[in-house]
Enzyme design. Structure first.
Site, mmCIF file in Angstrom:
data_model
loop_
_atom_site.group_PDB
_atom_site.id
_atom_site.type_symbol
_atom_site.label_atom_id
_atom_site.label_comp_id
_atom_site.label_asym_id
_atom_site.label_seq_id
_atom_site.Cartn_x
_atom_site.Cartn_y
_atom_site.Cartn_z
ATOM 1 N N ARG A 77 42.075 34.365 42.981
ATOM 2 C CA ARG A 77 41.374 33.421 43.848
ATOM 3 C C ARG A 77 42.084 32.070 43.916
ATOM 4 O O ARG A 77 41.601 31.178 44.614
ATOM 5 C CB ARG A 77 39.956 33.189 43.299
ATOM 6 C CG ARG A 77 38.861 33.998 44.018
ATOM 7 C CD ARG A 77 37.606 33.833 43.208
ATOM 8 N NE ARG A 77 36.383 33.903 43.937
ATOM 9 C CZ ARG A 77 35.524 34.933 43.862
ATOM 10 N NH1 ARG A 77 35.833 36.001 43.175
ATOM 11 N NH2 ARG A 77 34.383 34.889 44.487
ATOM 12 N N ARG B 65 20.587 37.212 44.084
ATOM 13 C CA ARG B 65 21.527 36.735 43.066
ATOM 14 C C ARG B 65 21.412 35.220 42.988
ATOM 15 O O ARG B 65 21.290 34.569 44.020
ATOM 16 C CB ARG B 65 22.955 37.124 43.508
ATOM 17 C CG ARG B 65 23.736 37.865 42.455
ATOM 18 C CD ARG B 65 25.028 38.382 43.026
ATOM 19 N NE ARG B 65 26.045 37.341 43.151
ATOM 20 C CZ ARG B 65 27.311 37.594 43.470
ATOM 21 N NH1 ARG B 65 27.707 38.830 43.718
ATOM 22 N NH2 ARG B 65 28.197 36.623 43.566
HETATM 23 P P1 AMP Z 1 32.007 37.192 43.162
HETATM 24 O O1 AMP Z 1 31.022 38.203 42.712
HETATM 25 O O2 AMP Z 1 33.397 37.747 43.313
HETATM 26 O O3 AMP Z 1 31.561 36.446 44.405
HETATM 27 O O4 AMP Z 1 32.120 36.103 41.992
HETATM 28 C C1 AMP Z 1 30.987 35.363 41.572
HETATM 29 C C2 AMP Z 1 31.445 34.083 40.886
HETATM 30 O O5 AMP Z 1 32.237 34.412 39.735
HETATM 31 C C3 AMP Z 1 32.324 33.161 41.723
HETATM 32 O O6 AMP Z 1 31.561 32.302 42.555
HETATM 33 C C4 AMP Z 1 33.075 32.406 40.635
HETATM 34 O O7 AMP Z 1 32.240 31.425 40.035
HETATM 35 C C5 AMP Z 1 33.310 33.483 39.589
HETATM 36 N N1 AMP Z 1 34.588 34.213 39.805
HETATM 37 C C6 AMP Z 1 34.744 35.529 40.088
HETATM 38 N N2 AMP Z 1 36.037 35.862 40.204
HETATM 39 C C7 AMP Z 1 36.734 34.721 39.980
HETATM 40 C C8 AMP Z 1 38.120 34.385 39.975
HETATM 41 N N3 AMP Z 1 39.069 35.310 40.220
HETATM 42 N N4 AMP Z 1 38.461 33.106 39.697
HETATM 43 C C9 AMP Z 1 37.529 32.171 39.433
HETATM 44 N N5 AMP Z 1 36.212 32.400 39.444
HETATM 45 C C10 AMP Z 1 35.804 33.664 39.711
#
Ligand code: AMP
Length: 215
Positions: free
Chosen positions: A89, A161
């Site tokens: 990311r 969520r």
């Molecule tokens: P997601 O389910 O992929 O939308 O991730 C939920 C949350 O987890 C994000 O809003 C970030 O706070 C954190 N997160 C997940 N993947 C990453 C990543 N590769 N780098 C940084 N934060 C992450």
């Protein structure tokens, strides 16, 4: 080691299409978001470090993320095939992934950029509901459960969520634009980027990805 990346804003459908691709390919689905949610629930050290960032829709620091991905890759070994969802990311994560893969004599093979207009992302995210027991995903309009508030499969309670409320969603989309969207250029320059119109049904997105993988 073979690696594909699903790149796209929150709500672009990375998780949904990954669930489908898992059935038809040998790629293991690795979602850093899922790994972090599990860690938060279990109250591990990683979970404690990640919790406040996740609640605010901010990115968890790169060293924490790289740590959990490295651990997973080391455990699986050289033969693994990965479908990364929500990782990398940041530019730093992308560079560190390249370095880690080089140690396995490998590299990123394909990056699928799932393109969806912002209004649709907001509608998808704020309407999303998840089962507290089995993790099944629903949507109040696009995929409602048979009985409101209850999971069709296990009867568990459905909740939003914590980071799918409108304020945090807006922030997550801004964070994507500021910190993640430049990875499109990073992977385009490497010649591995495939852009996909993901505003349609997930089946269409899956078909486009399968076609590209077969090339
Ligand atoms: P997601 O389910 O992929 O939308 O991730 C939920 C949350 O987890 C994000 O809003 C970030 O706070 C954190 N997160 C997940 N993947 C990453 C990543 N590769 N780098 C940084 N934060 C992450």
């Amino acid at each position: 080691m073979k690696v594909m990346i699903l790149l796209g804003a929150p709500g672009a459908g990375k998780g949904s299409v990954a669930e489908q691709l898992k059935q038809s390919t040998q790629y293991a689905h690795v979602s850093t978001g899922d790994m972090l949610r599990t860690a938060v629930k279990a109250g591990t050290e990683v979970g404690r470090q990640a919790k406040s960032y996740m609640e605010a829709g901010e990115l968890v620091p790169d060293d924490v993320i790289i740590g959990i991905v490295r651990e997973r890759m080391d455990a699986d070994g050289q033969q693994a095939c990965y479908m990364f969802d929500g990782f990398p990311r940041t530019q730093e994560q992308a560079r560190l992934l390249d370095t880690a893969l080089a140690q396995f004599g490998s590299e990123v093979n394909k990056v699928f950029q799932l393109d969806v207009p912002r209004e649709i992302l907001i509608q998808r995210l704020t309407g999303r509901r998840i089962c507290t027991q089995c993790g099944a995903v629903y949507h109040v309009i696009n995929m409602p459960p048979r009985v409101e508030g209850a999971c069709d499969t296990c009867g568990g309670a459905l909740i939003q969520r914590p980071d799918d409320g409108i304020d945090v969603v807006e922030n997550r989309l801004d964070v994507y634009q500021k910190q993640t969207a430049s990875l499109i250029d990073y992977y385009q320059a490497k010649g591995v980027l495939v852009s996909i119109d993901a505003a349609k049904h997930v089946d269409e997105t899956k078909r486009s990805i399968m076609e590209s993988l077969a090339e």
